[in-house]
Design an enzyme around this catalytic site. Structure first.
Site, PDB file in Angstrom:
ATOM      1  N   GLU A  60     -29.823  12.727  -8.962  1.00 17.10           N
ATOM      2  CA  GLU A  60     -31.028  13.348  -9.504  1.00 17.10           C
ATOM      3  C   GLU A  60     -31.245  14.748  -8.937  1.00 17.10           C
ATOM      4  OE1 GLU A  60     -30.921  10.362  -8.114  1.00 17.10           O
ATOM      5  OE2 GLU A  60     -31.201   9.003  -9.812  1.00 17.10           O
ATOM      6  N   PRO A 270     -15.670   7.511  -2.609  1.00 16.55           N
ATOM      7  CA  PRO A 270     -16.623   6.403  -2.593  1.00 16.55           C
ATOM      8  C   PRO A 270     -18.050   6.867  -2.844  1.00 16.55           C
ATOM      9  CG  PRO A 270     -15.141   6.308  -0.698  1.00 16.55           C
ATOM     10  CD  PRO A 270     -14.945   7.642  -1.338  1.00 16.55           C
ATOM     11  N   ARG A 271     -18.843   6.009  -3.450  1.00 17.60           N
ATOM     12  CA  ARG A 271     -20.219   6.361  -3.812  1.00 17.60           C
ATOM     13  C   ARG A 271     -21.099   6.524  -2.577  1.00 17.60           C
ATOM     14  NH1 ARG A 271     -24.525   7.919  -4.547  1.00 17.60           N
ATOM     15  NH2 ARG A 271     -26.058   7.444  -6.155  1.00 17.60           N
ATOM     16  N   GLU A 322     -19.649  17.510  -3.194  1.00 20.03           N
ATOM     17  CA  GLU A 322     -18.456  18.210  -3.673  1.00 20.03           C
ATOM     18  C   GLU A 322     -17.763  17.491  -4.826  1.00 20.03           C
ATOM     19  OE1 GLU A 322     -16.548  21.011  -0.367  1.00 20.03           O
ATOM     20  OE2 GLU A 322     -16.236  18.887   0.104  1.00 20.03           O
ATOM     21  N   ASN A 346     -22.481   8.594 -13.440  1.00 20.34           N
ATOM     22  CA  ASN A 346     -22.476   9.677 -14.423  1.00 20.34           C
ATOM     23  C   ASN A 346     -21.049  10.116 -14.758  1.00 20.34           C
ATOM     24  OD1 ASN A 346     -23.061  11.834 -16.046  1.00 20.34           O
ATOM     25  ND2 ASN A 346     -23.937  13.096 -14.428  1.00 20.34           N
ATOM     26  N   LEU A 348     -20.427  12.386 -17.234  1.00 22.00           N
ATOM     27  CA  LEU A 348     -20.477  13.637 -17.975  1.00 22.00           C
ATOM     28  C   LEU A 348     -19.727  14.771 -17.277  1.00 22.00           C
ATOM     29  CD1 LEU A 348     -24.095  13.750 -19.401  1.00 22.00           C
ATOM     30  CD2 LEU A 348     -21.970  13.195 -20.562  1.00 22.00           C
TER      31      LEU A 348
END
Length: 434
Positions: A60, A270-271, A322, A346, A348
């Site tokens: 966000e 990794p998230r 990054e 995401n 996109l």
């Protein structure tokens, strides 16, 4: 409000062992407690009115940056911009992305914290990103006659079903929004049915499509390419925003595919940062050399055409902020969080760069974007983890198909842009007159 305070106190007490453990083990939740629990947000003596923007976490914050930039262009120096976030990673990124703004923590939804925070900031407008429904905070805004706007709003099937069951309880909260700018017409209709006034609800499109970088030659991507030793003849597979066991899935497939594609590089992202060491150990435990971004300086591993310095073929991007630029190196991009219960991430950004995009079956958080990509023949949705290796192999072997998939993905992103202008135009109508 006091009933909610009691419920929050019980929940906080029940979760405190988990919070303390994560604070001790992973260093999370240690910062911002005066701001979060007591609402001790910074005040200003400049006399310039404030506009408060809130973004929960990293994703966000990245999207909000373009909105704030456009808002400041339209308003000049009339307003002091306050940006809040709720997570450690979101806060660190906001500090770097909003150097000229006041960056701080969003208060927990206790009535005293919300009241004190609003008293200290004293905003003329509060802007919440996506769906942030904190009852005590919104009630306090209404009592202080502070208009609240919900932008880039989306409401998932699960959330909508839950809110419908307690419609009588949440309807006053939705009715209190001065503006709800929804990503799609479906989301706008849902918000109206939950209580948002029809004349205050607009469909503006998704901010996610705006501001994404389409230029693979941008300086940040080029710096990472040189740092990671990516040469023109290399093929790059990126598995980004991943969760367990997606990194292992990608690593196993890469080891097999590199036998026939020796110039194939693998970048793992990794998230969550607390898993960086775990993923690194999984790679080095197989005997493979690994380059960790966090342990390499910008001058290290830089090489010229005449250099014979070897860079590992497996790279771990263990930094925050990054990944957006890193996607610009991808020939093939797997977007993680889609083989578990997270609901996807995401996709996109890699699509905008024209990468061949893949993701798993669980993508409900990005249902509309997935639908647009799939209907345009611009992505591949995997059914089971076993499909990963075969589909990546197909993309590596069929260059024409891979490029056609990437070009279609980029076209989808470009055709949907314009949401930021629509959103800022509506926000300007809520501001006090000069």
């Amino acid at each position: 409000m006091w009933l909610l305070n009691g419920i929050y106190s019980i929940l906080l007490g029940a979760l405190s062992p988990v919070i303390l453990w994560r604070a001790f083990r992973h260093g999370r939740y240690r910062r911002g407690w005066p701001e979060k629990f007591f609402g001790n947000l910074p005040t200003s003596t400049s006399g310039v009115p404030a506009v408060w923007f809130h973004a929960v976490s990293v994703g966000e914050v990245i999207q909000l940056q373009k909105v704030v930039e456009q808002f400041r262009k339209a308003t000049g120096d009339r307003f002091r911009i306050v940006v809040t976030t709720s997570t450690d990673t979101g806060y660190d990124l906001a500090i770097s992305r909003f150097p000229d703004c006041c960056v701080t923590w969003f208060p927990l939804d206790f009535s005293w914290a919300a009241s004190r925070a609003l008293q200290r900031i004293n905003p003329v407008l509060v802007v919440l990103f996506e769906l942030e429904l904190w009852p005590n905070f919104l009630i306090t805004c209404r009592r202080r006659a502070i208009p609240t706007a919900l932008i880039n709003a989306r409401i998932s099937d699960r959330s909508y079903s839950g809110y419908r069951k307690i419609h009588w309880l949440v309807e006053p909260l939705f009715r209190g929004f001065a503006l709800a700018a929804a990503q799609t017409q479906e989301y706008a209709d849902r918000l109206r049915s939950l209580g948002v006034s029809p004349d205050r609800c607009r469909m503006t499109g998704s901010v996610k499509f705006d501001g994404v970088n389409c230029d693979r030659d941008n300086p940040t991507t080029q710096k990472l390419r040189a740092l990671f030793g990516i040469s023109p003849g290399d093929q790059v597979l990126i598995a980004g925003s991943t969760q367990d066991p997606e990194e292992q899935m990608a690593l196993n497939a890469w080891r097999e595919l590199q036998k026939t594609h020796p110039h194939l590089k693998l970048i793992l992202v990794p998230r969550h940062r607390e898993r960086f060491d775990e993923v690194a150990a999984a790679v080095t435990g197989t005997g493979l050399p690994l380059l960790r971004r966090s342990r390499s300086s910008d001058s290290q591993f830089m090489r010229s055409d005449s250099s014979h310095e070897q860079v590992p073929d497996v790279i771990l991007l263990d930094t925050i902020g990054e990944l957006s630029a890193c996607w610009g190196m991808a020939d093939i991009a797997f977007v993680g969080g889609s083989f578990g219960a997270r609901g996807g991430q995401n996709m996109l950004e890699p699509a905008a760069y024209g990468a061949a995009v893949l993701f798993g079956p669980n993508t409900w958080n990005f249902r509309d974007i997935v639908s647009q990509l799939l209907s345009a023949g611009a992505a591949i949705q995997l059914k089971v983890p076993a499909d990963f290796q075969s589909q990546v192999g197909r993309l590596l072997n069929d260059t024409e198909f891979r490029q056609r998939l990437g070009q279609a993905a980029r076209s989808v992103v470009m055709s949907q842009q314009g949401a930021i202008d629509n959103t800022v135009r509506l926000l300007l109508t809520l501001l006090p007159k000069p």
